[in-house]
Design a protein around this motif. Structure first.
Motif, PDB file in Angstrom:
ATOM      1  N   ARG A 156      66.523   2.079  26.588  1.00 16.10           N
ATOM      2  CA  ARG A 156      66.979   1.540  27.854  1.00 16.10           C
ATOM      3  C   ARG A 156      67.333   0.560  28.353  1.00 16.10           C
ATOM      4  O   ARG A 156      65.948  -0.073  27.886  1.00 16.10           O
ATOM      5  N   SER A 157      67.663  -0.334  28.807  1.00 15.38           N
ATOM      6  CA  SER A 157      67.673  -2.110  29.066  1.00 15.38           C
ATOM      7  C   SER A 157      66.762  -2.047  29.688  1.00 15.38           C
ATOM      8  O   SER A 157      66.679  -1.269  31.399  1.00 15.38           O
ATOM      9  N   ASN A 158      66.338  -3.071  29.549  1.00 13.51           N
ATOM     10  CA  ASN A 158      65.546  -3.767  31.104  1.00 13.51           C
ATOM     11  C   ASN A 158      66.310  -5.555  30.806  1.00 13.51           C
ATOM     12  O   ASN A 158      65.035  -6.421  31.412  1.00 13.51           O
TER      13      ASN A 158
ATOM     14  N   LEU B  81      71.819  -4.855  33.531  1.00 14.43           N
ATOM     15  CA  LEU B  81      71.753  -3.745  34.746  1.00 14.43           C
ATOM     16  C   LEU B  81      72.165  -3.939  35.696  1.00 14.43           C
ATOM     17  O   LEU B  81      72.383  -3.067  36.482  1.00 14.43           O
ATOM     18  N   ALA B  82      72.627  -4.982  35.890  1.00 12.77           N
ATOM     19  CA  ALA B  82      73.292  -5.291  37.313  1.00 12.77           C
ATOM     20  C   ALA B  82      74.629  -5.603  37.192  1.00 12.77           C
ATOM     21  O   ALA B  82      75.169  -6.429  37.954  1.00 12.77           O
TER      22      ALA B  82
ATOM     23  N   ASN C  34      68.326   1.657  35.312  1.00 12.01           N
ATOM     24  CA  ASN C  34      69.348   2.737  36.384  1.00 12.01           C
ATOM     25  C   ASN C  34      69.583   4.619  35.734  1.00 12.01           C
ATOM     26  O   ASN C  34      70.536   4.744  36.265  1.00 12.01           O
TER      27      ASN C  34
ATOM     28  N   PRO D 122      67.887  -7.698  33.236  1.00 13.91           N
ATOM     29  CA  PRO D 122      68.206  -7.371  34.700  1.00 13.91           C
ATOM     30  C   PRO D 122      70.214  -7.596  34.259  1.00 13.91           C
ATOM     31  O   PRO D 122      70.714  -7.340  35.671  1.00 13.91           O
TER      32      PRO D 122
ATOM     33  N   TRP E 273      70.955   0.949  40.898  1.00 15.97           N
ATOM     34  CA  TRP E 273      70.126  -0.868  40.866  1.00 15.97           C
ATOM     35  C   TRP E 273      68.980  -1.200  40.723  1.00 15.97           C
ATOM     36  O   TRP E 273      68.103  -0.050  41.694  1.00 15.97           O
ATOM     37  N   PRO E 274      68.741  -1.774  39.537  1.00 12.17           N
ATOM     38  CA  PRO E 274      67.032  -0.990  39.292  1.00 12.17           C
ATOM     39  C   PRO E 274      66.273  -1.962  39.770  1.00 12.17           C
ATOM     40  O   PRO E 274      65.159  -1.380  39.486  1.00 12.17           O
TER      41      PRO E 274
ATOM     42  N   GLN F  14      63.470  -0.946  35.247  1.00 13.49           N
ATOM     43  CA  GLN F  14      64.294  -1.594  34.591  1.00 13.49           C
ATOM     44  C   GLN F  14      64.665  -0.449  34.240  1.00 13.49           C
ATOM     45  O   GLN F  14      64.932  -0.452  32.527  1.00 13.49           O
TER      46      GLN F  14
END
Lengths: 1561, 446
Positions: free
Chosen positions: A997-999, A1004-1005, B109, A1001, B347-348, B107
């Motif tokens: 899992r990517s943390n 993720l954006a 999606n 940001p 969106w996280p 953290q």
């Protein structure tokens, strides 16, 4: 000397004519010819000068080596203190100046300042020389001149000491003549044989193996001009036996050793680095047990030698050893010597063979030995032998004993007096006789380095011991000045001893012994005390060190945790020596000087786990400076990696992601693919480095590969699999760990269900029934094979079908559509024109037809929702390859859906909508311009002309319409959900759970197509998206190519975006801004059949079989296959890991089997045969290990299983019905009304089953039993005996206390007013033992007519008990009953009769005093009443009267019926709980007692309570269904329970159904 | 704490000790007088920019919210919100009773990971819900102490959850031996019923003393025994159900059906009748609005805020509103822009709403996002924005604070599930709040 004097002396030199020479001289080394001898530059007498060279005689090109020239001289007595100068040159190479030397041109000469006085009459010149580039011989020339200090040439040495040494410059050769590795080649030396050898380089050690086959004495010696040292070992490196330097001829060694059969090794080396050349090593073996005069066996006869006495002996053959025992009674010095012509050797032992003390060869007269030894009281042995094999003949051995307190200066007995030597102090001593050993005790109070040395003219040897004689530490001969010793040793606090003796017997005289102590923590870089500080050297690591002073020994401890080869070497400019020890100081292993680069050492040694030490020191005192010591450990990991890991695991599994630009590119672990040069070497090194990283352990990696700890790639290797074991073994070779790679032992302490229990549990789950008696009988042999066969046989029928469809739906969840069928089946959409038209026609007609259509449409919906589970069931039931669930070119339809699908299916009964068969969807319509239609609110969709009709390109479940719609897509989801679920269900890969899992940001954006470009996203999408692409032909709902013209299923927003340009091109069927459809790294070759292609890829993937096992695991076991634990710090991580390891290992094995046969039935058998299914008990000591193991016995039954079980065990289900409004499909309370409350699923919002009982569920379970118990009992009691499931052999009158009974017809009613009309009814005779009994009379068919109010009673006149002689032993009149008997319902009638007016009993207790046959006689008649009194005469039928004899206390007294009851209870327990007990089991007894209590309490009820549905109690039995209007029979009477028997059994059923064992399996 | 110490700590030394304390049978059940805890799980990822972290559009940039074309961020008390769905009435009515936590970085999606993270405080599986911990710590022996109607339901073995979504089914079974169609009668004579219950209870007690049971069988017996013994007060619950009048109907929307109000009704009745202390309610809405975002979010948020309003109204009616704490959250947020199908993807960064009546920490917002809906770090103590050196709010911070606030932070049952927090946010301060920034999208247009 003060400063003025010094200046004066210097002034003298400068004014002298030889002033020039005082500053050095060249051209006089001898190279150019003239020396001072020739040129007469100095005059005087002969100083007897000698110049000796110490240094290497070989060198490699360009190698820089140290050289030393020792100039010793003996000046005339009157010459005063001398000085010395020197001139050195070489024929090649380059000289480097050393201390006191300067370079002039290419030569060296002394400096002025070096002209110091030489009180010891010797001067050591040290310098360096760098060999030329080319090989050849270089000559070192040097001449040294000793001079007096007059400043004139006179009175100097008239004969300068000159030397020429040839030095061979040659390429380093590695071919040592006899190898240097004991474990490999080496040489062999026969017994009584010789071998040639060569010490061919400094540090060369030749070793020779000798094989000895009998006990005896082995003598080993060398001959030749080389000064050799021999070290003798037994068995291997570890067992040092003895050593010798010069006991042989010349400078050769000669040693003897008593040996047993075995292999021995003699190590031969030169004494100094310069001792090079050829030698011959000779062995001489003398077997024990020969004709020796004094025996050869110490433990047997031998000879005795008195003190101060002599004995004769004879060395009568080669190798003969005579030994003599001496008994010493006080401390003192024992001197032993021989006389005679034989060259004898004496070896002196204490106590036994093992405790060698000293030895001597020639210290005696002639060639006789003479040795002295300090001794304490005890027995000693002197071994006498000839020096050589040829030394034979007679001798006399003599002992001289001198008690302590004699003339020895420092005693000879360590334990007594001796001398003390302070630290940093000196003591004088004297070797006052041959063999004298002086010892000095030193007390050390802190760790440090102790240096001990002697000074003086005696050639001393120093041997250093710790604590006592036994703990030898080190020894030295000549490392000190002149012939004195100097040794250094790291020490801890304690007492040490230095033994000082002369080297030879003739070395006698005074000496001074000096100690120098340097405490630890000083400048020594790695301490000098092995047991204290020191340094640690890791494996495959380097450390810097410094030889910072003469004698400095740095030691490094290495911890080895596994077997392998350890190579240790130094680098740097210091000439280092490495000595390698095991465990401690005592266990010398090997040593090396110059095998490394330059003058560095390099040694290799095979090692086992343990702690080792490498001692690093300078070769000479002048070898000081910095070095780097490096260890290299090879456990064999590299070879193992190549053979077992590289291709099998890394290249086939890991590199799919763990490579540069791979999905796991951000991981710390990156490999090279096999197309890279040296990839194996690189990857092996990668593993080694990775495992050494902080936080990385073998267990960590092994957990990751199993999918634990959040491994992004999920499970790659199953615990216990061949690959997993190999990886664990490989890690073990790297780290030395013993890793647990299989689950053997996990089941220790776990007991299993028996074959019968296993079969029963499996039959309930698989078939929804109990095994037949025949099936039980087939497994009683206890054999697995029998059980497997029976298990296989229960997998059939409707029950198995339901198991398969329910189990499949639990995963596929398509039953969600049971309610509405979803969009695919929506008849207002056009894709199924047959269905749309069918609906349109119905709507058009309207009314009942339209209503009927709704009902008929539901048939299609049910078939649609069930198709995928039905497909699996079809494949399994027909034993087709399980892979067909994804490759089937058909779907499953019932007649209605077949119509919708235009499936051309042939049904056995087209009206039976429960018949579901395989067929193809042939009526799916694409939409294009040929399709014309209309839509109205009233009638819905009307199709005028259909568009293109296609046959669905089936791909098993993958494009089952309900499956596709269950996981719909969107324009942005683009089939990713379908991909996710496909991989989850069929590839054992949950991308959401296990994905890294990517943390980040930013990642993720990321808006710039991150699924393609951002590694944080590609990590998942690389796997996810190609499979999504394989679904390219299916639109959001699941329609095939739902876009206009049937061209594709791409979203309009992609093809024709409102803003910007689209990469779409005409003819595309997939998104160009996504990864191409495919699987793993392969791309779909055929767009039309991408899903079929995917199906083939999936079924050929190893994970398919694993996923299949996990798919069915919960249906069989009752809990899902456990997931890999993710966080190692969790408190239950250990137990979760244990269960995960064991379970995944088992699943992998089952999957292997499935892969080979593809028959799911066999896989189900495999699961059932496992401990996961059969585990039933667990020993207390194993409970903690299993504290996360939620398998085996104790599974909470789902509502479906409980429903099936109740039906199977009791013949009924709770609220079972087949209502027409449900298309006559089965419904029940558990399957419908209470399904969710009892933890079931609806396949929509609730998709996980409850695993544990809650309070509400417990109340539901009670309700289930409470409502059913009565129904179950009545239902079975009313069945004909043969059809009974539960209560065979008993009826309503079979009370638990009953011994015998008989029913009589009491008829013939006539209105009467007294008992004169009573009839006699006599029971059959019954054997009664002495004791208490009840005689009972029961009225069985009380009659009451609600209309006429006719009432029938049974009147008892009297009751008698007769014995076998027909003698009345008890007689009771009716009017006696009320005082004597328990009366269910009744009362006195007339004056002396008793009336029973309900279905109840009168029990009269009796005592039988004599065992025997008894009968009961009852005088009775019936009465019939109406509201007016006696009813008129008529045909009222007869009254049934039961006369019985019972035990008085059913709870404690057995009867025939009580035994029968217990057997019924036993049977119920077997069926309901799966426990196979005996009738005397406490569990059976407890239930029987429950029954009796219930029975007795019912019997004692007052009033009209003779129906099972007594006052205030309902019975859920449908009595009304048994009413018979034709004869006015009321079904209600079926519940009559005159003896409370049914009521009692109702209680038992209630109990059994509410026990936890009924609700769990 | 390792397992061995955990067991020792819990005082469990026998074989029975292999079961969590919650499954041990205790004599009696003290009346629970503490707070009730309800979580509302908005499944699918809600759009907080249309709720409590409102964002307006900026001319020339991609629109973040269509509602902002013609409307603007509102403020109720100190709380900014989006005038979307039924938000106006909701915030105007409850702003004093709520704490908004914005800028929670989940953290991920991934739905699964987001759900696990937000509702357990840890992105890895294994940690229980706040509600499970609360029920296990306070009233493990109530018959339906912990209600979970779906969503994240991890209990980590410390308690069992009950589903409570079918009042009719429940009414039929709370008195198992009573004939529901003829309540004057029982199915079995009471004397037999009592006899069976006593026998069963004794047998189970004996069984539990055996040392060779599988973990599963021991669990089965313990669960069943405690379930039965704790079930008696379900009659009170049944009375509560009977007195509740009509049950709330489910709501059908375009793409989903919601029973939130009925879930709330049942949970609150259970709490009021002393059989439950915590509940997870589910909004199975259409929050995962990859297309038709506005419609689906509007309907889903409407159901959510209406449901919340119902919770408080019904709690008031039952007289337990002052004892109620409600936590609302989702998987994560949604993108600060629309996709090509007028949807918003994952969106996280999201928000949580914590509600309680008459608390000093109400009417506040903590945490902050920028105009692109990125997290702006804040100082954990001052709660002021701190770009450099500030801290990001993660679910673990929210969960830890809630554990502490609910009084279970130091409970031994909670100890094995300790977070690795480096800092603690002062979420429940009475005085401090985070200014909602000067970014154009965050500004209130006047």
């Amino acid at each position: 000397m003060d400063r003025t004097v010094v200046l004066f002396v210097l002034a003298l030199f400068f004014s002298h004519t030889v002033l020039a020479n005082s500053g050095g001289i060249t051209g006089h080394s001898g190279q150019q010819g003239p020396t001072c001898n020739d040129s007469g530059c100095h005059n005087g007498s002969d100083y007897q000068s000698n110049l000796s060279y110490d240094g290497f005689l070989t060198a490699e090109p360009n190698q820089s080596i140290d050289m030393s020239l020792l100039h010793a001289f003996s000046p005339p007595i009157n010459s005063g203190m001398s000085m010395a100068g020197i001139n050195i040159s070489v024929s090649g190479g380059v000289l480097g100046q050393g201390a006191g030397l300067q370079k002039q041109g290419s030569e060296l000469t002394h400096t002025f300042s070096s002209l110091a006085r030489l009180p010891d009459n010797e001067k050591d010149w040290r310098f360096t020389w760098t060999a030329p580039e080319t090989a050849g011989t270089v000559t070192l020339y040097a001449c040294a001149e000793a001079v007096d200090r007059t400043g004139t040439p006179d009175n100097d040495d008239a004969s300068a000491a000159c030397i020429e040494k040839s030095i061979q410059v040659q390429q380093k050769t590695v071919s040592s003549d006899c190898g240097d590795s004991m474990s490999s080649s080496g040489c062999t030396l026969g017994l009584n044989a010789s071998e040639s050898g060569t010490v061919d380089k400094a540090g060369d050690i030749d070793f020779f193996a000798l094989s000895v086959t009998q006990s005896g004495t082995l003598t080993l010696s060398t001959s030749g001009s080389v000064d050799t040292v021999g070290v003798f070992f037994a068995q291997g490196n570890d067992q040092y036996l003895t050593a010798d330097n010069d006991s042989g001829s010349g400078r050769n060694f000669s040693l003897s050793q008593n040996v047993s059969p075995g292999t021995y090794y003699i190590h031969v080396r030169g004494l100094k680095a310069s001792d090079l050349g050829a030698y011959t090593v000779t062995s001489s073996f003398s077997a024990s047990g020969g004709s020796s005069d004094c025996g050869d066996s110490m433990s047997s006869t031998g000879c005795t030698l008195g003190l101060n006495a002599s004995e004769s002996g004879t060395v009568d053959k080669a190798g003969d050893i005579d030994f003599f025992a001496l008994s010493v009674t006080q401390s003192g010095t024992l001197t032993l010597s021989t006389s005679g012509n034989v060259d004898t050797v004496g070896v002196f032992f204490a106590q036994g063979n093992d405790q060698y003390l000293t030895a001597d060869n020639d210290s005696g007269t002639g060639r006789n030995f003479s040795l002295s030894q300090s001794v304490n009281p005890g027995t000693y042995y002197i071994h006498v032998r000839g020096l050589k094999a040829s030394d034979l003949g007679a001798y006399t051995v003599t002992s001289n004993f001198s008690a302590s307190g004699g003339s020895s200066d420092c005693g000879d007995s360590m334990s007594s007096t001796g001398c003390a030597l302070g630290l940093n102090a000196s003591e004088s001593g004297t070797v006052d006789k041959a063999g004298d050993i002086d010892f000095f005790a030193l007390s050390v109070t802190q760790s440090g380095t102790l240096t001990l040395s002697t000074s003086g003219n005696v050639d001393t040897v120093g041997v250093f011991f710790a604590q006592g004689n036994d703990q030898y530490l080190t020894a030295d001969n000549d490392s000190g000045s002149g012939r004195n010793f100097s040794l250094s040793q790291s020490v801890n606090p304690g007492t040490y001893y230095i033994h000082v003796r002369g080297l030879k017997a003739s070395d006698l005289g005074a000496y001074t012994v000096t100690s120098n102590f340097s405490a630890s923590g000083g400048s020594s870089d790695c301490g000098d005390s092995m047991s204290s500080t020191g340094c640690t050297l890791g494996l495959n690591a380097s450390e810097s060190g410094t030889v910072d002073k003469a004698g400095d020994i740095d030691f490094f401890a290495l911890s080895v945790t596994q077997s392998g080869t350890l190579t240790l070497s130094t680098s740097g400019n210091v000439d280092t020596v490495g000595v390698f020890f095991a465990q401690g100081n005592d266990q010398y292993l090997t040593a090396d000087n110059d095998s490394g680069s330059g003058r560095n050492f390099s040694l290799s040694q095979s090692v086992n786990p343990g702690t080792y030490y490498i001692h690093v020191r300078g070769l000479k005192n002048s070898d000081l400076g910095v070095y780097t010591v490096t260890s290299s450990f090879d456990s064999g990991a590299k070879a193992f990696y190549a053979d077992n890991v590289s291709a099998q695991i890394v290249q086939s599994k890991c590199v799919a992601c763990h490579v540069q630009n791979g999905a796991a590119a951000s991981s710390r672990l990156q490999f090279e693919r096999s197309n890279v040069t040296n990839y194996q070497m690189v990857n092996n090194a990668t593993w080694q480095m990775f495992l050494s990283e902080s936080g990385v352990t073998s267990d960590y990696v092994l957990s990751k590969v199993q999918g634990s700890l959040g491994h992004g790639g999920g499970q790659q290797l199953a615990f216990g699999s061949e690959e997993y074991i190999a990886l664990g073994e490989y890690f073990g070779l790297i780290t030395g760990e013993e890793l647990v790679t299989s689950s053997k032992g996990y089941w220790n302490g776990v007991g299993l269900l028996s074959n019968r229990q296993t079969l029963r549990k499996a039959a309930l789950i698989f078939a929804g029934r109990l095994p037949t008696d025949e099936e039980y009988a087939s497994v009683v042999d206890g054999k697995n094979a029998s059980l497997k066969t029976s298990l296989r046989n229960v997998m059939q029928g409707d029950g198995f079908h339901q198991f398969l469809t329910d189990g499949a739906n639990d995963k596929l969840l398509t039953y969600k559509f049971f309610q509405n069928g979803g969009e695919f089946l929506d008849t207002n959409f056009s894709r199924l024109p047959a269905g749309a038209t069918f609906a349109f026609e119905a709507r058009k007609i309207g009314g009942e037809v339209e209503e009927e259509h709704h009902r008929l449409h539901r048939d299609a919906i049910r078939s649609f929702a069930k198709a995928a589970p039905e497909l699996i069931a079809y494949v399994v039931e027909n034993e087709k390859p399980y892979s067909e669930i994804l490759t089937a070119d058909y779907t499953m339809v019932n007649p209605r859906l077949a119509e919708y699908y235009r499936a051309n299916a042939t049904f056995n009964d087209p009206s039976d909508q429960t018949e579901i068969i395989p067929a193809q969807l042939k009526g799916f319509m694409l939409e294009d311009e040929t399709y014309t239609h209309d839509y109205t609110e009233t009638f819905g969709l009307e199709i005028f002309t259909e568009g293109p009709i296609i046959t669905w390109p089936h791909a098993g479940i993958l494009n089952d319409p309900a499956f596709l719609e269950r996981y719909p897509s969107t324009a942005t989801n683009r089939n990713r959900a379908r991909s996710r679920w496909t991989q989850y269900l069929f590839l054992d890969f949950d991308i959401e759970k296990s994905a890294a899992r990517s943390n980040d940001p930013d990642a993720l954006a990321d808006k710039d197509n991150p699924t393609m470009k951002n590694s944080n996203c590609t990590v998942c999408h690389e796997t996810l998206d190609p499979v999504a692409g394989a679904f390219q032909n299916y639109g959001d709902v699941g329609y095939y190519r739902d876009q206009w013209g049937g061209k594709d299923s791409l979203a309009d927003t992609y093809k024709w975006p409102v803003e910007g340009n689209s990469p779409y091109q005409e003819g595309d069927t997939w998104y160009r801004d996504m990864r191409a459809p495919g699987f793993n790294s392969e791309t779909v070759p055929d767009t039309e059949h991408s899903l079929q292609w995917l199906a083939q890829k999936i079924i050929n993937d190893d994970r398919f079989a694993v996923s299949a096992v996990k798919f069915w695991w919960p249906a069989v076991i009752g809990s899902a296959a456990v997931y890999a634990p993710e966080v190692s710090s969790d408190n239950d991580y250990e137990s979760k890991t244990a269960v995960y390891n064991a379970q995944s290992s088992y699943i992998a094995n089952v999957a292997d089997s499935l892969r080979s046969h593809m028959n799911l039935k066999d896989t189900l058998v495999d699961i059932v045969m496992s401990e996961w299914f059969r585990g039933s008990t667990i020993a207390e000591e194993a409970s903690e290990l299993h504290s996360s193991n939620k398998s085996g016995k104790g599974r909470l039954l789902s509502p479906e299983l409980l429903d099936k079980k109740t039906k199977a065990v009791f013949g009924l289900s709770w609220g079972e019905e087949y209502p027409d409004w449900n298309n006559f499909e089965r419904r029940s309370e558990l399957l419908n009304t209470h399904k969710l409350t009892y933890g079931g699923i609806d396949s929509d919002g609730v998709i996980s089953r409850a695993q544990e009982m809650t309070s509400i569920m417990s109340q539901l379970a009670l309700t289930h039993a409470a409502e059913m118990a009565c129904e179950i009992v009545v239902n079975d009691f009313i069945l004909p005996e043969k059809e009974k499931l539960l209560f065979k052999g008993i009826n309503k009158n079979s009370t638990p206390s009953l011994i015998s009974s008989k029913v009589f017809q009491v008829g013939g009613y006539e209105p009467e007013i007294d008992n004169t009309g009573s009839q006699l009814f006599t029971s059959t005779r019954q054997q009664l033992e002495k004791g208490s009994y009840l005689t009972s009379v029961s009225f069985l068919n009380d009659f009451w007519d609600n209309d006429t109010h006719i009432n029938t009673d049974l009147i008892i006149d009297k009751l008698r008990v007769k014995n076998s002689q027909n003698v009345v032993i008890h007689e009771f009149q009716g009017n006696d009953f009320e005082g004597l008997a328990y009366i269910g319902c009744g009362g006195q009638h007339n004056e002396d009769d008793f009336s029973i007016w309900g279905n109840c009993s009168v029990d009269i207790p009796i005592e039988i005093d004599v065992s025997g046959q008894y009968s009961i006689e009852v005088f009775a008649y019936q009465t019939v009443w109406n509201d007016d009194g006696w009813a008129p005469a008529g045909d009222y039928g007869v009254s049934e009267m039961l006369v019985g004899i019972s035990v008085q206390d059913a709870s404690s007294q057995n009867s025939v019926v009580s035994e029968l009851y217990k057997s019924i209870i036993l049977s119920l327990i077997e069926k309901a709980w799966g426990e196979f007990l005996s009738t005397d089991d406490p569990e059976v007894e407890a239930i029987y007692q429950l029954l009796v209590k219930s029975w007795e309490s019912k019997k004692r009820l007052e009033g009209m309570n003779n129906h099972i549905a007594e006052d205030g109690v309902s019975c859920n039995f449908p009595f009304w269904e048994y009413n018979r209007p034709e004869d006015n029979y009321e079904g209600w009477l079926l519940g009559d329970d005159p003896q409370a028997v049914m009521s009692a059994w109702r209680t038992v059923i209630l109990y059994i159904m509410t026990d936890y064992r009924y609700l769990h399996e | 704490m390792d397992r061995r110490n955990f067991i020792k700590f819990a005082g469990l030394t026998s074989v029975m000790g292999s079961l969590p304390t919650a499954f041990q049978i205790r004599a009696g059940q003290a009346d629970f007088n503490g707070k009730f805890l309800i979580t509302v799980q908005a499944e699918g990822g809600w759009d907080v920019s249309s709720l409590c972290d409102p964002k307006m559009n900026v001319p020339g940039e991609a629109q973040i919210n269509h509602w902002a074309i013609n409307d603007e961020t509102r403020t109720a008390g100190n709380i900014q919100y989006a005038p979307f769905a039924n938000n106006i009435s909701f915030f105007e009515k409850y702003h004093n009773d709520m704490l908004i936590i914005n800028g929670i970085d989940s953290q991920t999606n991934s739905h699964t990971a987001g759900v696990v993270h937000n509702w357990s405080g840890r992105i890895s599986n294994g940690f229980p819900t706040l509600t499970a911990l609360y029920a296990a710590s306070n009233a493990p022996n109530l018959p339906i102490s912990y209600i979970n109607n779906g969503g994240y339901a991890e209990t980590a073995g410390i308690i069992r959850y009950s589903r409570l979504d079918n009042p009719d089914s429940i009414k039929n079974i709370v008195e198992p031996n009573r004939n529901v169609w003829n309540p004057q009668e029982s199915w079995n004579p009471e004397r037999d019923w009592d006899l069976v219950n006593a026998t069963r209870s004794n047998v189970m007690a004996d069984k539990l003393n055996k040392t060779n049971l599988t973990f599963r069988e021991r669990l089965a017996i313990s669960n069943y025994k405690s379930s039965l013994e704790n079930a008696s007060i379900l009659k009170d619950f049944n009375d509560g159900l009977s007195n509740a009048g009509e049950f709330e109907e489910g709501v059908q929307k375009t793409n989903f059906w919601s029973s939130l109000k009925q879930q709330a009704q049942l949970a609150l009745i259970a709490m009021n009748t002393g059989v439950a202390v915590s509940a997870d309610l589910i909004v199975g809405g259409a929050f995962d609005s990859h297309q038709f975002h506005d419609r689906d979010q509007e309907e889903s948020l409407e159901v959510t805020t209406d449901g919340l309003d119902y919770i408080w109204e019904f709690a008031e009616r039952l007289g337990i509103a002052d004892r109620l704490v409600v936590v609302v959250n989702s998987d994560f947020g949604r993108t600060p822009y629309y996709n090509v199908t007028e949807g918003k993807d994952h969106w996280p960064v999201g928000s949580a709403i914590i509600m309680e009546r008459n608390v000093p920490w109400g009417n506040r917002t903590v945490g902050l996002t920028d105009q692109e809906q990125n997290v702006i770090p804040i100082n954990p103590l001052t709660l002021q924005p701190q770009e450099n050196g500030g801290s990001i709010i993660y679910p673990k911070h929210v969960m830890q604070s809630l554990r502490d606030y609910m009084g279970i932070g130091n409970n031994p049952l909670v100890t094995p599930f300790t977070f690795n927090n480096d800092e603690t946010f002062d979420f429940f301060s009475a005085t401090k709040a985070t200014p909602q920034g000067q970014d154009v999208r965050n500004s209130v247009r006047v």
